[in-house]
Write a protein that holds these residues in place. Structure first.
Motif, PDB file in Angstrom:
ATOM      1  N   SER A  86      -1.353  12.740  -4.058  1.00 26.67           N
ATOM      2  CA  SER A  86      -1.625  14.148  -4.328  1.00 26.67           C
ATOM      3  C   SER A  86      -0.604  15.135  -3.186  1.00 26.67           C
ATOM      4  CB  SER A  86      -3.067  14.606  -3.793  1.00 26.67           C
ATOM      5  OG  SER A  86      -3.224  14.262  -2.450  1.00 26.67           O
ATOM      6  N   ASP A  87       0.318  14.357  -2.352  1.00 21.55           N
ATOM      7  CA  ASP A  87       1.069  14.918  -1.448  1.00 21.55           C
ATOM      8  C   ASP A  87       2.410  15.257  -2.456  1.00 21.55           C
ATOM      9  OD1 ASP A  87      -0.469  15.005   0.856  1.00 21.55           O
ATOM     10  OD2 ASP A  87       0.254  13.210   1.575  1.00 21.55           O
ATOM     11  N   GLU A  88       2.592  14.385  -3.191  1.00 23.21           N
ATOM     12  CA  GLU A  88       3.889  14.639  -3.993  1.00 23.21           C
ATOM     13  C   GLU A  88       3.476  15.940  -4.998  1.00 23.21           C
ATOM     14  OE1 GLU A  88       6.852  11.777  -6.100  1.00 23.21           O
ATOM     15  OE2 GLU A  88       4.970  12.134  -7.685  1.00 23.21           O
ATOM     16  N   ILE A  89       2.380  15.846  -5.520  1.00 19.81           N
ATOM     17  CA  ILE A  89       1.902  17.040  -6.347  1.00 19.81           C
ATOM     18  C   ILE A  89       1.956  18.296  -5.664  1.00 19.81           C
ATOM     19  CG2 ILE A  89       0.024  18.048  -7.670  1.00 19.81           C
ATOM     20  CD1 ILE A  89      -0.571  15.057  -8.501  1.00 19.81           C
ATOM     21  N   LEU A  90       1.438  18.339  -4.609  1.00 14.16           N
ATOM     22  CA  LEU A  90       1.443  19.745  -3.475  1.00 14.16           C
ATOM     23  C   LEU A  90       3.009  19.848  -3.234  1.00 14.16           C
ATOM     24  CD1 LEU A  90      -1.118  18.783  -0.910  1.00 14.16           C
ATOM     25  CD2 LEU A  90      -1.021  20.672  -2.562  1.00 14.16           C
ATOM     26  N   ASP A 186      -6.914  22.645  -3.666  1.00 16.19           N
ATOM     27  CA  ASP A 186      -6.575  20.873  -3.116  1.00 16.19           C
ATOM     28  C   ASP A 186      -8.021  20.281  -2.713  1.00 16.19           C
ATOM     29  OD1 ASP A 186      -5.965  18.593  -1.858  1.00 16.19           O
ATOM     30  OD2 ASP A 186      -4.663  19.554  -0.505  1.00 16.19           O
ATOM     31  N   GLU A 187      -8.521  19.529  -3.930  1.00 15.24           N
ATOM     32  CA  GLU A 187      -9.889  18.908  -4.010  1.00 15.24           C
ATOM     33  C   GLU A 187      -9.788  17.414  -3.647  1.00 15.24           C
ATOM     34  OE1 GLU A 187     -12.013  22.094  -6.897  1.00 15.24           O
ATOM     35  OE2 GLU A 187     -11.327  20.125  -7.715  1.00 15.24           O
ATOM     36  N   ALA A 188      -9.089  16.926  -2.574  1.00 19.18           N
ATOM     37  CA  ALA A 188      -8.916  15.418  -2.037  1.00 19.18           C
ATOM     38  C   ALA A 188     -10.276  14.998  -1.857  1.00 19.18           C
ATOM     39  CB  ALA A 188      -8.013  15.492  -0.869  1.00 19.18           C
ATOM     40  N   TYR A 189     -11.111  15.834  -1.119  1.00 18.55           N
ATOM     41  CA  TYR A 189     -12.507  15.540  -0.779  1.00 18.55           C
ATOM     42  C   TYR A 189     -13.805  15.956  -1.731  1.00 18.55           C
ATOM     43  CZ  TYR A 189      -9.622  14.317   3.058  1.00 18.55           C
ATOM     44  OH  TYR A 189      -8.578  13.798   4.011  1.00 18.55           O
ATOM     45  N   ALA A 209      -6.432  22.809  -9.940  1.00 15.31           N
ATOM     46  CA  ALA A 209      -7.279  21.910  -8.888  1.00 15.31           C
ATOM     47  C   ALA A 209      -6.263  20.459  -8.596  1.00 15.31           C
ATOM     48  CB  ALA A 209      -8.636  21.501  -9.388  1.00 15.31           C
ATOM     49  N   ILE A 210      -6.234  19.951  -7.497  1.00 17.29           N
ATOM     50  CA  ILE A 210      -5.416  18.904  -7.262  1.00 17.29           C
ATOM     51  C   ILE A 210      -6.348  17.797  -6.494  1.00 17.29           C
ATOM     52  CG2 ILE A 210      -3.657  17.865  -5.832  1.00 17.29           C
ATOM     53  CD1 ILE A 210      -2.277  20.665  -5.843  1.00 17.29           C
ATOM     54  N   LEU A 222      -2.282   2.576  -3.396  1.00 20.89           N
ATOM     55  CA  LEU A 222      -1.537   2.821  -4.769  1.00 20.89           C
ATOM     56  C   LEU A 222      -0.892   3.911  -5.060  1.00 20.89           C
ATOM     57  CD1 LEU A 222      -1.476   0.603  -7.153  1.00 20.89           C
ATOM     58  CD2 LEU A 222      -3.449   1.859  -8.306  1.00 20.89           C
ATOM     59  N   ARG A 223      -1.142   5.262  -4.333  1.00 18.31           N
ATOM     60  CA  ARG A 223      -0.610   6.452  -4.600  1.00 18.31           C
ATOM     61  C   ARG A 223      -0.395   6.937  -5.704  1.00 18.31           C
ATOM     62  NH1 ARG A 223      -1.594   7.827  -1.274  1.00 18.31           N
ATOM     63  NH2 ARG A 223      -0.105   9.458  -0.700  1.00 18.31           N
ATOM     64  N   VAL A 224      -1.732   7.622  -6.152  1.00 17.26           N
ATOM     65  CA  VAL A 224      -1.793   8.331  -7.179  1.00 17.26           C
ATOM     66  C   VAL A 224      -2.604   9.377  -7.114  1.00 17.26           C
ATOM     67  CG1 VAL A 224      -2.771   8.258  -9.840  1.00 17.26           C
ATOM     68  CG2 VAL A 224      -1.827   6.069  -8.556  1.00 17.26           C
TER      69      VAL A 224
END
Length: 360
Positions: A86-90, A186-189, A209-210, A222-224
């Motif tokens: 999600s950091d790349e998406i941000l 940013d909905e990481a959690y 929404a991310i 895995l970084r997705v």
């Protein structure tokens, strides 16, 4: 400053990630990783994806993964954007949505610190909006009329590092107050007890929404990540992505993430365990005298009125327990504690009792 750098590099202040220790036998409650492993179906899919086909490029459109994400969230594949975490998406969001002729981006003064890093990297002016005295977002601060248009709004929901969450009604009010500006949630959690703004897309075309596979689906290695929004916003993100890296996800990531999002039973079972342990840990910390903010994330944010936050973090580390301490104004007395297994949280509590007793 090196003579080989581009002009802007010297002024960057890179994001500092949580410690990834090389030592063994540490209880690692500092970077919000899931204490339970990935879905067995995801691991099997990754193993099955190894072999001769790794000589080929992956699907640059992530067709199968986007279809699986879309089916899970009840949207169309054209509303889904995927990236290398999600950091790349941000990063693509800041570059593709917030660079708008010097307009300011609104965000909380206490939130995910990568946002400030991206503002510097992409030259996006930011207006930091203070949280209230209980570290909650005041919706009125974002809905009030303004004399100049804004570049957009970014909110982590649940917020990091506080863990507090907004309701869908509150998010909708913010989005409708700025219909011509992107409102990025940013909905990481979010899977640990909050409500996803994906439900608002039919009423608010400016919301995106991310999400990440790193937290609730235990695939941090895995970084997705993915974003869900209107097709117009997603098209803009794809333009930026394909001007930067047309192949952000490899074949193993495609396989593992697709299997993980399809394994709903495992997802629900493990995230419910985290939420149950969070409730139990909150109660224990409060009996020790800690103030614990209401959390809808896989961590708690806690301070003790009689003990300095940095000293507590150092004392815990000396005992082999890692938590996160932020040396920042307003929150320097708090510890962010990742929810581990019940056994890890029990060890944390026993260690805290030892430290608190020793320092009295």
């Amino acid at each position: 400053m090196s003579r080989f750098w581009s002009d802007h590099v010297a002024n960057l202040a890179p994001y500092v990630a949580g410690e990834q220790p090389k030592l063994s036998k540490l209880v690692k409650l500092n970077t919000n990783e899931n204490p339970y492993g990935p879905s067995p179906r995801a691991l099997e899919a990754i193993r099955a994806a190894t072999g001769d086909r790794l000589r080929l490029y992956p699907d640059n459109e992530s067709t199968v993964l986007r279809a699986a994400i879309a089916a899970h969230h009840g949207v169309e594949p054209g509303q889904v954007f995927v990236g290398n975490g999600s950091d790349e998406i941000l990063a693509h969001v800041f570059n593709g949505l917030f660079r708008r002729n010097g307009r300011v981006l609104l965000m909380p003064d206490i939130t995910y610190s990568f946002y400030k890093t991206y503002c510097r990297l992409y030259d996006v002016p930011a207006e930091l909006v203070p949280l209230d005295d209980e570290f909650a977002i005041r919706v009125g601060d974002y809905t009030a009329a303004r004399t100049e248009p804004i570049a957009g709004i970014i909110l982590a929901n649940p917020n990091a590092p506080t863990g507090r969450a907004l309701s869908l009604d509150e998010i909708e009010a913010i989005a409708k107050a700025h219909p011509d500006a992107p409102v990025v949630i940013d909905e990481a959690y979010v899977d640990f007890g909050a409500e996803s703004a994906i439900a608002l897309l039919g009423r608010c075309a400016n919301i995106v929404a991310i999400h990440t596979f790193s937290k609730s689906r235990s695939l941090a290695g895995l970084r997705v990540g993915f974003a869900i929004g209107g097709a117009e916003i997603i098209d803009g993100l794809n333009r930026v992505k394909d001007s930067f890296n047309s192949y952000p996800l490899d074949s193993l990531a495609h396989a593992g993430a697709t299997a993980a999002i399809e394994d709903v039973d495992y997802f629900d079972r493990t995230r419910n365990k985290v939420m149950e342990t969070r409730a139990a840990l909150t109660q224990r910390l409060e009996t020790f005298g800690f103030k614990v903010l209401p959390s809808r994330a896989n961590f708690v944010f806690a301070s003790h009125p009689d003990h300095d936050g940095s000293k507590l973090a150092a004392a815990l580390r000396a005992e082999g327990v890692l938590v996160r301490h932020f040396n920042q104004p307003r929150i320097d007395q708090f510890l962010r504690i990742t929810i581990g297994t019940p056994e890890e949280c029990e060890l944390l509590c026993k260690t805290l009792v030892k430290i608190l007793t020793k320092t009295h």
